[in-house]
Each structure stands twice: as structure tokens, then as C-alpha cells.
Design a protein around this motif. Structure first.
Motif, PDB file in Angstrom:
ATOM      1  N   HIS A 108       0.834  -1.201   0.000  1.00  0.00           N
ATOM      2  CA  HIS A 108       0.000   0.000   0.000  1.00  0.00           C
ATOM      3  C   HIS A 108       0.871   1.255   0.000  1.00  0.00           C
ATOM      4  O   HIS A 108       0.603   2.210  -0.736  1.00  0.00           O
ATOM      5  N   LEU A 109       1.909   1.246   0.833  1.00  0.00           N
ATOM      6  CA  LEU A 109       2.770   2.416   0.950  1.00  0.00           C
ATOM      7  C   LEU A 109       3.429   2.754  -0.373  1.00  0.00           C
ATOM      8  O   LEU A 109       3.492   3.930  -0.775  1.00  0.00           O
ATOM      9  N   GLU A 110       3.931   1.744  -1.072  1.00  0.00           N
ATOM     10  CA  GLU A 110       4.594   2.000  -2.351  1.00  0.00           C
ATOM     11  C   GLU A 110       3.622   2.593  -3.364  1.00  0.00           C
ATOM     12  O   GLU A 110       3.974   3.519  -4.107  1.00  0.00           O
ATOM     13  N   MET A 111       2.406   2.090  -3.379  1.00  0.00           N
ATOM     14  CA  MET A 111       1.407   2.622  -4.305  1.00  0.00           C
ATOM     15  C   MET A 111       1.107   4.089  -4.001  1.00  0.00           C
ATOM     16  O   MET A 111       0.985   4.916  -4.911  1.00  0.00           O
ATOM     17  N   VAL A 112       0.995   4.406  -2.730  1.00  0.00           N
ATOM     18  CA  VAL A 112       0.682   5.784  -2.330  1.00  0.00           C
ATOM     19  C   VAL A 112       1.831   6.724  -2.697  1.00  0.00           C
ATOM     20  O   VAL A 112       1.612   7.781  -3.310  1.00  0.00           O
ATOM     21  N   MET A 318      -5.860  13.390   1.517  1.00  0.00           N
ATOM     22  CA  MET A 318      -4.950  12.259   1.677  1.00  0.00           C
ATOM     23  C   MET A 318      -5.706  11.033   2.171  1.00  0.00           C
ATOM     24  O   MET A 318      -5.468   9.908   1.701  1.00  0.00           O
ATOM     25  N   LEU A 319      -6.627  11.212   3.110  1.00  0.00           N
ATOM     26  CA  LEU A 319      -7.396  10.069   3.608  1.00  0.00           C
ATOM     27  C   LEU A 319      -8.186   9.417   2.479  1.00  0.00           C
ATOM     28  O   LEU A 319      -8.305   8.181   2.432  1.00  0.00           O
ATOM     29  N   THR A 320      -8.727  10.219   1.581  1.00  0.00           N
ATOM     30  CA  THR A 320      -9.464   9.664   0.442  1.00  0.00           C
ATOM     31  C   THR A 320      -8.536   8.863  -0.464  1.00  0.00           C
ATOM     32  O   THR A 320      -8.883   7.766  -0.921  1.00  0.00           O
ATOM     33  N   LEU A 321      -7.350   9.408  -0.727  1.00  0.00           N
ATOM     34  CA  LEU A 321      -6.381   8.681  -1.548  1.00  0.00           C
ATOM     35  C   LEU A 321      -6.009   7.359  -0.891  1.00  0.00           C
ATOM     36  O   LEU A 321      -5.952   6.313  -1.564  1.00  0.00           O
ATOM     37  N   LEU A 322      -5.766   7.363   0.407  1.00  0.00           N
ATOM     38  CA  LEU A 322      -5.391   6.138   1.117  1.00  0.00           C
ATOM     39  C   LEU A 322      -6.518   5.114   1.069  1.00  0.00           C
ATOM     40  O   LEU A 322      -6.273   3.918   0.913  1.00  0.00           O
ATOM     41  N   ARG A 323      -7.748   5.590   1.187  1.00  0.00           N
ATOM     42  CA  ARG A 323      -8.901   4.666   1.093  1.00  0.00           C
ATOM     43  C   ARG A 323      -8.993   4.056  -0.301  1.00  0.00           C
ATOM     44  O   ARG A 323      -9.242   2.847  -0.454  1.00  0.00           O
TER      45      ARG A 323
END
Length: 342
Positions: A108-112, A318-323
């Protein structure tokens, strides 16, 4: 006339030489261990690559993050490399990367990070008079406990948890589970855990050896195997230090070091003895994820479930992107269709 021509010729002759000179920028670098630490080495390798881009960073190590912050604020350096927990004051968007439970895995971190390091996301890197010029992974943060039986939320009620000062999201989470906040600093939370002044502490896997947290774990404790968040080191510069093109190049150069940094972090985690990991049953993970989600929403909106005011800490975009990243990897998760999804 001849003098003018001579002056022009000299200036033209010197122009290539002037262009070849590196732009020099003083950077304050926080590493708890100093210039021999992994964080400093990571920034040092990045700085070497930036020399190829015509930018020379003069690195100054600081073992106290607060002192590094003060030096940056005082103008002793024009760039600062520190944890996102401290950088958050300069950029709420990137400062939300460590939101509790928001980035479950390194995938997930790499994608973000890949997404936000694209030129199309550069507008989010600027806030006020500052710009984020690079982001590096510092590792998933886990709950270190002195008693391995503390493996459920209910078990944490009444327990003393070392909580970093000036981080309202951590305080909110500790209060949410009815535990007791023990105000701590990066420089002393390890000692408190090791002498059992607290029952639990929140730290990345590398702290097991680097801060000797295995002493606090002892024979009865453990490391709860569920990432509470992803810590990052971020480079912030004053907005007039780098051009837009230089800042974008800097972010891309930093991202080039992601794999090496991640490999090192995984090595540290693999060095933690198997018997010290406290495994969370799959049946409990959904409940943890929902609890974290509700906490993030409260810290985004500034109001809790009872309608009381709480600090507004997290950036909604950012929260939306992470979701979206979480739902791309696990589209069947209930949060992906929840009416109050982030």
C-alpha cells in the motif's frame, strides 16, 4: 567599445563555469543515532544522487528532533529531514501518511508514494512557504507490549502507553481505547518501556534492536503484529530554495531509494524472534480496521462520536487517496461501500 566587448566576452566565457557550480543548501537531518544511523545514511545517499542534478546538500546531523526543528525555524538550515510526525506542521497532506491504520502494508505504501511523487501531484507538496522535497519509508509502527496477553483493544484499557508529545492523533487513539497517556519524547520512550514505567509503546520494528526494546519485551512481552501506521522521513524546504523542476526531481530521486530503504526495514523486522511476535487472529482484524477508520474520520472532522470537539489533524484529500489504495487492493472491504467512507 572595445572594453565593453572584452567584458562581454569574459562574461560569456565564465557562463558555462558558473552553470556548472552546484547549488548549495544546508540541511538539518534528524537521526536518533546521529551520523552513523540508518536515517542519516538514507539522506546521505539521496544527497549524493542530487549532486548529479547540480544540487549540493550540506548535511548536519541532529540526535534531537526538537533541536533540528528549532534550527530549521531559526534559519540555520534551509532544508530539514525529520519524521512526518514533525513535518506535519508544514504540510498536512503528506503529514497524514502516518494516519493510524491507514496504510496496512508496504505494498500500500509503495502505491501511495508512487502516486504522490508524480508531477500531477506536485500542487499537494506545497503549503504556505514550504514544500516537501522527498519522502522515505521509516517502517511500519507496531505496538510493543510488556505482557503478550495484551492482544485485544479491551486488554489495553487502563494500561499506560508511551505517547509522543505534540501528537494529538496518538493521544486521541490512546484515550479512545481507555488507556492512559504517558507523555514521552522520541529520546525517552524506549527507556520508559524498557524499565516498565509504561505497559506499551508504539515504534517501528527497527527499534527492537536499535533502542533495545527487547529489554522491555523480556520473557513476557511481545510485538503486536499489526501495523498501527507507516512512519516516513520527509524533507521539507523553504519554498524559494528549489525551483519547481528541482523540487520534482528531488522527490523522484528520493523515491528511487524506496526499495533499498524497504529492504533494510524488512531485515530489521525479520530479526525480531518469531516467539516475540504477537499474532492477531484474522477474525479480529476487521474490528481493528473499523476502529482505526472511525478514529481517522473523527480526526479529520474535528468532532467525535459524541459530538465533542477533537483536534483536526488529518487531511481529507490524503485520507481519500489512502482509502482508494486500500480498496484497490481489497475491493471487498466494507469500507469501500460505507456511506461515511473517507
Amino acid at each position: 567599445m572595445r572594453l565593453r566587448s572584452l567584458t562581454a566576452a569574459v562574461c560569456l566565457g565564465l557562463a558555462p563555469f558558473a552553470q556548472a557550480q552546484d547549488k548549495e543548501i544546508d540541511m538539518c537531518v534528524f537521526d536518533l543515532i546521529g551520523s552513523s544511523g540508518d536515517q542519516y545514511a538514507l539522506v546521505e545517499n539521496y544527497a549524493l544522487d542530487m549532486r548529479d542534478e547540480g544540487i549540493k546538500f550540506n548535511l548536519e546531523p541532529y540526535t534531537d528532533e526538537g533541536v533540528a526543528m528549532s534550527a530549521f525555524s531559526a534559519g540555520d538550515c534551509d532544508a530539514l529531514a525529520a519524521t512526518d510526525l514533525r513535518i506535519r506542521r508544514y504540510n498536512a497532506f503528506t503529514g497524514t501518511l502516518s494516519a493510524v491504520g491507514a496504510i496496512p502494508t508496504y505494498e500500500h505504501l509503495e502505491m501511495v508514494l508512487t502516486a504522490i511523487n508524480k508531477p500531477s501531484a506536485s500542487k499537494y507538496m506545497k503549503e504556505g512557504n514550504y514544500e516537501i522535497a522527498g519522502i522515505f519509508p521509516l517502517g511500519a509502527a507496531y505496538l510493543f507490549v510488556t505482557d503478550s496477553d495484551m492482544d485485544t483493544v479491551e486488554d489495553l484499557a487502563g494500561k499506560r502507553i508511551a505517547t509522543l508529545k505534540n501528537n494529538p492523533d496518538h493521544e486521541h487513539m490512546v484515550n479512545y481505547v481507555n488507556a492512559s497517556v504517558e507523555p514521552s519524547a522520541i529520546t525517552d520512550f524506549g527507556g520508559k518501556f524498557n524499565n516498565h514505567s509504561v505497559d506499551a509503546a508504539y515504534a517501528p520494528g527497527w527499534a527492537y534492536e536499535a533502542l533495545e526494546l527487547y529489554r522491555g519485551v523480556g520473557d513476557e512481552g511481545g510485538v503486536v503484529d499489526y501495523p498501527l501506521g507507516q512512519l516516513t522521513m520527509q524533507i521539507v524546504v523553504r519554498d524559494d530554495v528549489l525551483t519547481d523542476e528541482e523540487a520534482q526531481t528531488s522527490r523522484e530521486v528520493a523515491m528511487d531509494h524506496f526499495d533499498d530503504a524497504l529492504d533494510r526495514l524488512k531485515e530489521y523486522e525479520s530479526d525480531i524472534p518469531e516467539e516475540d511476535w504477537v499474532r492477531i487472529p484474522d477474525s479480529d482484524i476487521a474490528d481493528y480496521q473499523e476502529m482505526f477508520r472511525q478514529n481517522r474520520i473523527e480526526l479529520r472532522d474535528g468532532v467525535d462520536a459524541d459530538g465533542d470537539e477533537v483536534p483536526e489533524v488529518y487531511n481529507g484529500e490524503m485520507l481519500t487517496l489512502l482509502r482508494k489504495v486500500r480498496c484497490r487492493i481489497n475491493p471487498e472491504a466494507s469500507e469501500c461501500t460505507a456511506p461515511d467512507r473517507e
